[in-house]
Design a protein around this motif. Structure first.
Motif, PDB file in Angstrom:
ATOM      1  N   LYS A   6      29.694  41.965  42.750  1.00 33.70           N
ATOM      2  CA  LYS A   6      30.472  40.677  43.121  1.00 33.70           C
ATOM      3  C   LYS A   6      29.705  39.620  42.886  1.00 33.70           C
ATOM      4  O   LYS A   6      28.422  39.651  43.361  1.00 33.70           O
ATOM      5  N   LYS A   8      28.034  36.296  44.652  1.00 31.50           N
ATOM      6  CA  LYS A   8      27.851  35.905  46.096  1.00 31.50           C
ATOM      7  C   LYS A   8      27.441  34.173  46.048  1.00 31.50           C
ATOM      8  O   LYS A   8      26.604  33.658  45.047  1.00 31.50           O
ATOM      9  N   CYS A  80      34.372  30.857  58.211  1.00 26.58           N
ATOM     10  CA  CYS A  80      35.101  30.813  57.157  1.00 26.58           C
ATOM     11  C   CYS A  80      36.381  31.432  57.301  1.00 26.58           C
ATOM     12  O   CYS A  80      36.860  31.952  58.247  1.00 26.58           O
ATOM     13  N   ASN A  82      37.990  33.870  54.975  1.00 26.84           N
ATOM     14  CA  ASN A  82      38.169  35.033  54.396  1.00 26.84           C
ATOM     15  C   ASN A  82      39.496  35.413  54.135  1.00 26.84           C
ATOM     16  O   ASN A  82      40.241  34.810  53.295  1.00 26.84           O
ATOM     17  N   THR A  83      40.166  36.109  54.937  1.00 28.08           N
ATOM     18  CA  THR A  83      41.664  36.801  54.668  1.00 28.08           C
ATOM     19  C   THR A  83      42.513  35.576  55.192  1.00 28.08           C
ATOM     20  O   THR A  83      43.748  35.442  55.025  1.00 28.08           O
ATOM     21  N   ARG A 101      37.898  30.258  51.879  1.00 23.89           N
ATOM     22  CA  ARG A 101      38.367  31.411  50.619  1.00 23.89           C
ATOM     23  C   ARG A 101      39.583  30.987  50.154  1.00 23.89           C
ATOM     24  O   ARG A 101      40.471  31.098  50.835  1.00 23.89           O
ATOM     25  N   ASN A 116      35.819  31.494  45.895  1.00 21.15           N
ATOM     26  CA  ASN A 116      36.528  32.970  45.926  1.00 21.15           C
ATOM     27  C   ASN A 116      35.364  33.980  45.680  1.00 21.15           C
ATOM     28  O   ASN A 116      35.526  34.882  46.048  1.00 21.15           O
ATOM     29  N   GLU A 117      34.235  33.491  45.939  1.00 21.45           N
ATOM     30  CA  GLU A 117      32.893  34.220  45.942  1.00 21.45           C
ATOM     31  C   GLU A 117      32.588  34.663  47.376  1.00 21.45           C
ATOM     32  O   GLU A 117      33.044  34.028  48.377  1.00 21.45           O
ATOM     33  N   GLU A 118      31.789  35.972  47.569  1.00 21.77           N
ATOM     34  CA  GLU A 118      31.480  36.408  48.756  1.00 21.77           C
ATOM     35  C   GLU A 118      30.202  35.260  49.106  1.00 21.77           C
ATOM     36  O   GLU A 118      29.559  34.912  48.452  1.00 21.77           O
ATOM     37  N   ASN A 120      26.914  34.161  51.665  1.00 17.61           N
ATOM     38  CA  ASN A 120      25.994  34.663  52.767  1.00 17.61           C
ATOM     39  C   ASN A 120      25.213  33.614  53.175  1.00 17.61           C
ATOM     40  O   ASN A 120      24.993  32.706  52.363  1.00 17.61           O
TER      41      ASN A 120
END
Length: 122
Positions: A6, A8, A80, A82-83, A101, A116-118, A120
């Motif tokens: 994935k 990041k 963030c 996320n979903t 996201r 769209n990236e994870e 950190n």
């Protein structure tokens, strides 16, 4: 069998502060355009608290920590989307996240950047 890697996106303190300053400018322009001021700021525990504290300081608005104190002119803050599940509980409010996201089911009123990236933090 090889697992897919994935992508990041890394955000350091300097990059986060840069985006926070950008968000403050966006909020001020929004308030002027809409002719109202956010009365207070609520940070969704846990991810939204740091960002909410920083915005509260920069915008000189009270920080509220009790969800029962949220009112129509409260700015809801999270780290963030996320979903989008968490922010979907606050659809009737203006919301802000540092990272949006693109595949989230909810689009916040304000966001520092989208990916769209994870993500950190370090």
């Amino acid at each position: 069998m090889e697992l897919p890697v994935k992508k990041k996106h890394w955000i350091d303190w300097s990059a986060a502060e840069n985006r926070i300053q950008f968000l403050v400018k966006q909020i001020c322009e929004f308030e002027q355009r809409e002719n109202f001021l956010f009365e207070n700021i609520y940070g969704i525990p846990r991810g939204g608290l740091y960002l909410a504290v920083r915005l509260s300081y920069l915008l000189k608005r009270p920080l509220i920590v009790n969800q029962n104190e949220i009112e129509k002119l409260t700015l809801i803050v999270d780290d963030c989307t996320n979903t989008g599940r968490t922010l979907s509980n606050y659809k009737e409010f203006n919301t802000l996240v540092l990272v949006h996201r693109k595949n989230s089911s909810v689009e916040p009123t304000f966001y520092g950047f989208s990916t769209n990236e994870e993500v950190n933090y370090f």
